[in-house]
Design a protein around this motif. Sequence first.
Motif, PDB file in Angstrom:
ATOM      1  N   VAL A 175      -6.478   8.221 -10.363  1.00  0.00           N
ATOM      2  CA  VAL A 175      -5.471   7.162 -10.359  1.00  0.00           C
ATOM      3  C   VAL A 175      -6.055   5.866 -10.902  1.00  0.00           C
ATOM      4  N   VAL A 176      -5.278   5.198 -11.754  1.00  0.00           N
ATOM      5  CA  VAL A 176      -5.635   3.882 -12.268  1.00  0.00           C
ATOM      6  C   VAL A 176      -4.622   2.873 -11.739  1.00  0.00           C
ATOM      7  N   VAL A 177      -5.114   1.781 -11.141  1.00  0.00           N
ATOM      8  CA  VAL A 177      -4.270   0.696 -10.644  1.00  0.00           C
ATOM      9  C   VAL A 177      -4.392  -0.475 -11.612  1.00  0.00           C
ATOM     10  N   VAL A 178      -3.245  -0.998 -12.075  1.00  0.00           N
ATOM     11  CA  VAL A 178      -3.251  -2.122 -13.005  1.00  0.00           C
ATOM     12  C   VAL A 178      -2.410  -3.244 -12.408  1.00  0.00           C
ATOM     13  N   MET A 226      -5.751  -9.858  -7.554  1.00  0.00           N
ATOM     14  CA  MET A 226      -6.851  -9.146  -6.904  1.00  0.00           C
ATOM     15  C   MET A 226      -6.433  -8.564  -5.552  1.00  0.00           C
ATOM     16  N   LEU A 227      -5.697  -9.353  -4.753  1.00  0.00           N
ATOM     17  CA  LEU A 227      -5.295  -8.859  -3.435  1.00  0.00           C
ATOM     18  C   LEU A 227      -4.373  -7.650  -3.556  1.00  0.00           C
ATOM     19  N   LEU A 235      -3.629  -1.807  -2.910  1.00  0.00           N
ATOM     20  CA  LEU A 235      -3.291  -0.485  -3.446  1.00  0.00           C
ATOM     21  C   LEU A 235      -4.492   0.462  -3.364  1.00  0.00           C
ATOM     22  N   ARG A 236      -5.683  -0.048  -3.622  1.00  0.00           N
ATOM     23  CA  ARG A 236      -6.870   0.793  -3.492  1.00  0.00           C
ATOM     24  C   ARG A 236      -6.986   1.342  -2.073  1.00  0.00           C
ATOM     25  N   GLN A 237      -6.752   0.464  -1.082  1.00  0.00           N
ATOM     26  CA  GLN A 237      -6.858   0.888   0.310  1.00  0.00           C
ATOM     27  C   GLN A 237      -5.752   1.878   0.674  1.00  0.00           C
ATOM     28  N   LEU A 296      -7.893  -2.201 -12.533  1.00  0.00           N
ATOM     29  CA  LEU A 296      -8.025  -3.056 -13.712  1.00  0.00           C
ATOM     30  C   LEU A 296      -7.047  -4.218 -13.605  1.00  0.00           C
ATOM     31  N   GLU A 297      -7.404  -5.352 -14.218  1.00  0.00           N
ATOM     32  CA  GLU A 297      -6.652  -6.577 -13.962  1.00  0.00           C
ATOM     33  C   GLU A 297      -5.615  -6.942 -15.011  1.00  0.00           C
ATOM     34  N   ASP A 298      -5.551  -6.227 -16.126  1.00  0.00           N
ATOM     35  CA  ASP A 298      -4.507  -6.535 -17.114  1.00  0.00           C
ATOM     36  C   ASP A 298      -4.209  -5.314 -17.974  1.00  0.00           C
ATOM     37  N   GLY A 299      -3.119  -5.433 -18.733  1.00  0.00           N
ATOM     38  CA  GLY A 299      -2.635  -4.302 -19.509  1.00  0.00           C
ATOM     39  C   GLY A 299      -3.574  -3.857 -20.604  1.00  0.00           C
ATOM     40  N   GLN A 300      -4.183  -4.805 -21.326  1.00  0.00           N
ATOM     41  CA  GLN A 300      -5.097  -4.433 -22.405  1.00  0.00           C
ATOM     42  C   GLN A 300      -6.329  -3.734 -21.870  1.00  0.00           C
TER      43      GLN A 300
END
Length: 248
Positions: A9-12, A16-17, A22-24, A37-41
């Motif tokens: 699974v990838v979370v985008v 940060m919170l 979602l990770r938890q 990851l913090e942005d679409g690119q």
Amino acid sequence: MDAVSELRVVVVDDEMLARERLRQLLADNGVGQVQCLEDGQAALDWLARHPADVVVLDISMPGLDGIEVARLLRRQPLSPQLIFSTAHDHFAVEAFELDAADYLLKPVRRERLAEALRRALARCGSQGSMPGFTVRQRGRLLNVPLSEARYLKAELKYVTLVSRDGEYLLDDALVALEQRLGDAVLRIHRNCLVMRHAVQELRRSGNGGDEQWVVRLRDIAEPLPISRRQIHAIKAALAAAPALRTIT
């Protein structure tokens, strides 16, 4: 083991919170392989190099928003399942037009995420296998299931997907496809990958200096040559396949 635990699974999300929540929640649902990851690119760059089964995608982000990222992912031959996670409900129609597995409103609840993962898993297959290839043919988008694919061959600027019933051109590089497909494929030549499930027979043909190893695939009439460089790796990879015939 629950098949959900095997999902990659990838979370985008740009917050940060939100990513950490979602990770938890994913960990609480038994998912062990999570990349945040913090942005679409950044997500597109990462997914170009790594396989993933599911992308949990925020919509309102700086730069490429979630809808744009989803559209770009859908153009790829091996597109992960999409779960949108957003504070806004007015993107739902666009999300489902992009064939999203689910649409979650923030704050995401554990039980609701578990349901979305089950939906995504059902689309991937009972063992969490990758979805098929999305291809264009005469102006239409078609899905070629992984089970119907036989091999991929690089020719000039394109890669040809050969399936049980036809051939299709793909835009992705062979190396990128190999990374996304992982153990589902075997490299037999610098320009050719075969689907592991399609291999029927490994055979040595010719004699003396003209000796050549070839592989026969289900539903494919002509055997495919194996480079000398790859033959030992192919034998090792298929050693545990009792149904495979190796003829020397």
